[in-house]
Write a protein that holds these residues in place. Structure first.
Motif, mmCIF file in Angstrom:
data_model
loop_
_atom_site.group_PDB
_atom_site.id
_atom_site.type_symbol
_atom_site.label_atom_id
_atom_site.label_comp_id
_atom_site.label_asym_id
_atom_site.label_seq_id
_atom_site.Cartn_x
_atom_site.Cartn_y
_atom_site.Cartn_z
ATOM 1 N N GLY A 1 -40.306 25.788 -5.987
ATOM 2 C CA GLY A 1 -39.305 24.632 -6.193
ATOM 3 C C GLY A 1 -38.413 25.030 -6.961
ATOM 4 O O GLY A 1 -38.488 25.575 -8.081
ATOM 5 N N GLY A 2 -37.409 24.147 -6.778
ATOM 6 C CA GLY A 2 -36.029 24.397 -7.633
ATOM 7 C C GLY A 2 -35.089 25.843 -7.161
ATOM 8 O O GLY A 2 -34.031 25.908 -7.936
ATOM 9 N N SER A 3 -35.694 26.724 -6.594
ATOM 10 C CA SER A 3 -34.809 27.739 -6.005
ATOM 11 C C SER A 3 -33.788 27.729 -5.162
ATOM 12 O O SER A 3 -33.643 26.579 -4.216
ATOM 13 C CB SER A 3 -35.606 28.648 -5.419
ATOM 14 O OG SER A 3 -36.547 29.297 -6.112
ATOM 15 N N PRO A 4 -32.570 28.170 -5.420
ATOM 16 C CA PRO A 4 -31.457 28.048 -4.375
ATOM 17 C C PRO A 4 -31.668 28.599 -3.123
ATOM 18 O O PRO A 4 -32.395 29.616 -3.069
ATOM 19 C CB PRO A 4 -30.290 28.721 -4.996
ATOM 20 C CG PRO A 4 -31.022 29.749 -6.280
ATOM 21 C CD PRO A 4 -32.157 29.283 -6.328
ATOM 22 N N VAL A 5 -31.335 27.961 -2.154
ATOM 23 C CA VAL A 5 -31.429 28.335 -0.759
ATOM 24 C C VAL A 5 -30.031 28.368 0.145
ATOM 25 O O VAL A 5 -29.103 27.319 -0.153
ATOM 26 C CB VAL A 5 -32.532 27.473 0.031
ATOM 27 C CG1 VAL A 5 -34.097 27.885 -0.331
ATOM 28 C CG2 VAL A 5 -32.293 26.024 0.101
ATOM 29 N N ILE A 6 -29.949 29.259 1.109
ATOM 30 C CA ILE A 6 -28.812 29.262 1.952
ATOM 31 C C ILE A 6 -29.277 29.342 3.496
ATOM 32 O O ILE A 6 -30.177 29.898 3.750
ATOM 33 C CB ILE A 6 -27.862 30.484 1.670
ATOM 34 C CG1 ILE A 6 -27.521 30.326 0.239
ATOM 35 C CG2 ILE A 6 -26.862 30.399 2.951
ATOM 36 C CD1 ILE A 6 -26.608 31.526 -0.048
ATOM 37 N N LEU A 7 -29.063 28.019 4.112
ATOM 38 C CA LEU A 7 -29.361 28.034 5.485
ATOM 39 C C LEU A 7 -28.498 28.384 6.464
ATOM 40 O O LEU A 7 -27.186 28.102 6.262
ATOM 41 C CB LEU A 7 -29.722 26.821 5.739
ATOM 42 C CG LEU A 7 -31.090 26.205 4.880
ATOM 43 C CD1 LEU A 7 -31.187 24.802 5.267
ATOM 44 C CD2 LEU A 7 -32.080 26.896 4.976
ATOM 45 N N HIS B 1 -14.904 32.207 21.553
ATOM 46 C CA HIS B 1 -15.511 32.376 20.160
ATOM 47 C C HIS B 1 -15.648 31.224 19.458
ATOM 48 O O HIS B 1 -15.389 31.190 17.959
ATOM 49 C CB HIS B 1 -14.751 33.435 19.614
ATOM 50 C CG HIS B 1 -14.449 34.800 20.254
ATOM 51 N ND1 HIS B 1 -15.394 35.798 20.431
ATOM 52 C CD2 HIS B 1 -13.331 35.186 20.871
ATOM 53 C CE1 HIS B 1 -14.867 36.641 21.336
ATOM 54 N NE2 HIS B 1 -13.543 36.189 21.563
ATOM 55 N N LEU B 2 -16.011 30.064 19.780
ATOM 56 C CA LEU B 2 -16.225 28.706 19.010
ATOM 57 C C LEU B 2 -17.438 28.498 18.703
ATOM 58 O O LEU B 2 -17.754 27.378 17.956
ATOM 59 C CB LEU B 2 -15.558 27.559 19.977
ATOM 60 C CG LEU B 2 -14.182 27.563 20.340
ATOM 61 C CD1 LEU B 2 -13.757 26.791 21.330
ATOM 62 C CD2 LEU B 2 -13.305 27.468 19.097
ATOM 63 N N ILE B 3 -18.407 29.275 19.099
ATOM 64 C CA ILE B 3 -20.082 29.209 18.677
ATOM 65 C C ILE B 3 -20.180 29.976 17.575
ATOM 66 O O ILE B 3 -20.113 31.127 17.393
ATOM 67 C CB ILE B 3 -20.878 29.407 19.836
ATOM 68 C CG1 ILE B 3 -20.749 28.657 20.916
ATOM 69 C CG2 ILE B 3 -22.512 29.253 19.219
ATOM 70 C CD1 ILE B 3 -21.398 29.206 22.221
ATOM 71 N N LYS B 4 -20.191 29.119 16.368
ATOM 72 C CA LYS B 4 -20.294 29.855 14.936
ATOM 73 C C LYS B 4 -21.314 29.124 14.223
ATOM 74 O O LYS B 4 -21.261 28.005 14.093
ATOM 75 C CB LYS B 4 -18.886 29.783 14.261
ATOM 76 C CG LYS B 4 -17.643 30.430 15.058
ATOM 77 C CD LYS B 4 -16.416 30.072 14.266
ATOM 78 C CE LYS B 4 -15.186 30.915 15.093
ATOM 79 N NZ LYS B 4 -14.185 30.541 14.654
ATOM 80 N N PRO B 5 -22.027 29.921 13.483
ATOM 81 C CA PRO B 5 -23.021 29.177 12.698
ATOM 82 C C PRO B 5 -22.486 28.501 11.560
ATOM 83 O O PRO B 5 -21.194 28.733 10.964
ATOM 84 C CB PRO B 5 -24.077 30.462 12.179
ATOM 85 C CG PRO B 5 -22.968 31.446 12.279
ATOM 86 C CD PRO B 5 -22.135 31.353 13.406
ATOM 87 N N ILE B 6 -23.262 27.491 10.951
ATOM 88 C CA ILE B 6 -22.945 26.566 9.740
ATOM 89 C C ILE B 6 -23.684 26.974 8.754
ATOM 90 O O ILE B 6 -24.723 27.331 8.994
ATOM 91 C CB ILE B 6 -23.048 25.125 10.313
ATOM 92 C CG1 ILE B 6 -22.026 24.579 11.316
ATOM 93 C CG2 ILE B 6 -22.790 24.396 8.954
ATOM 94 C CD1 ILE B 6 -22.277 23.212 11.878
ATOM 95 N N VAL B 7 -23.039 27.269 7.666
ATOM 96 C CA VAL B 7 -23.721 27.621 6.569
ATOM 97 C C VAL B 7 -24.095 26.573 5.508
ATOM 98 O O VAL B 7 -22.973 25.805 5.365
ATOM 99 C CB VAL B 7 -23.193 28.938 5.562
ATOM 100 C CG1 VAL B 7 -23.879 29.112 4.563
ATOM 101 C CG2 VAL B 7 -22.837 29.938 6.566
ATOM 102 N N THR B 8 -25.335 26.297 5.085
ATOM 103 C CA THR B 8 -25.534 25.303 4.120
ATOM 104 C C THR B 8 -26.224 25.823 3.112
ATOM 105 O O THR B 8 -26.978 26.527 3.072
ATOM 106 C CB THR B 8 -26.503 24.075 4.776
ATOM 107 O OG1 THR B 8 -26.396 24.257 6.288
ATOM 108 C CG2 THR B 8 -25.791 22.763 4.300
ATOM 109 N N GLN B 9 -25.766 25.124 1.662
ATOM 110 C CA GLN B 9 -26.562 25.691 0.538
ATOM 111 C C GLN B 9 -27.246 24.446 -0.347
ATOM 112 O O GLN B 9 -26.458 23.593 -0.069
ATOM 113 C CB GLN B 9 -25.933 26.813 -0.245
ATOM 114 C CG GLN B 9 -24.714 26.191 -0.773
ATOM 115 C CD GLN B 9 -23.756 27.106 -1.595
ATOM 116 O OE1 GLN B 9 -24.228 28.172 -2.004
ATOM 117 N NE2 GLN B 9 -22.336 26.940 -1.773
#
Length: 105
Positions: free
Chosen positions: A37-43, A84-92
């Motif tokens: 808990g409290g750890s940074p994550v990137i999705l 080339h429009l299918i690109k992942p979204i990065v969330t943190q």
């Protein structure tokens, strides 16, 4: 092919999907136990689907995709990929553990 053959093929496909889902569920459980808990994550993923991809696409490209796909969903996806429009979204963010109360809600 006969109905029994079609049923068997469908059952095999369902079993394969269920197997993949089980692997994802297991991976999620492992990830949950590893991350404190409290750890940074990137999705990294495609959480918003085709509608959001189309919403981020310019008008001229949208018209070209509409004309070439004639509204066929498979063709739309192929055109999005070709452009080339299918690109992942990065969330943190920060991971936080769920409480027992949250699990019941």
């Amino acid at each position: 092919s006969s109905q029994p053959e079609q049923n068997a093929a469908l059952e095999n496909q369902v079993a394969a999907v269920e197997g993949r889902l089980q692997k994802l569920e297991t991976a999620g459980k492992v990830a949950h136990t590893i991350i404190d808990g409290g750890s940074p994550v990137i999705l990294l993923g495609y959480p918003t689907g085709v509608d959001a991809i189309l919403a981020r696409t310019g008008a001229a490209t949208l018209q070209a995709i509409a004309a070439s796909s004639k509204g066929d969903p498979k063709q739309v996806m192929e055109e999005l990929a070709r452009h080339h429009l299918i690109k992942p979204i990065v969330t943190q963010g920060t991971h936080r553990r769920r409480t027992a109360r949250q699990d019941r809600l």
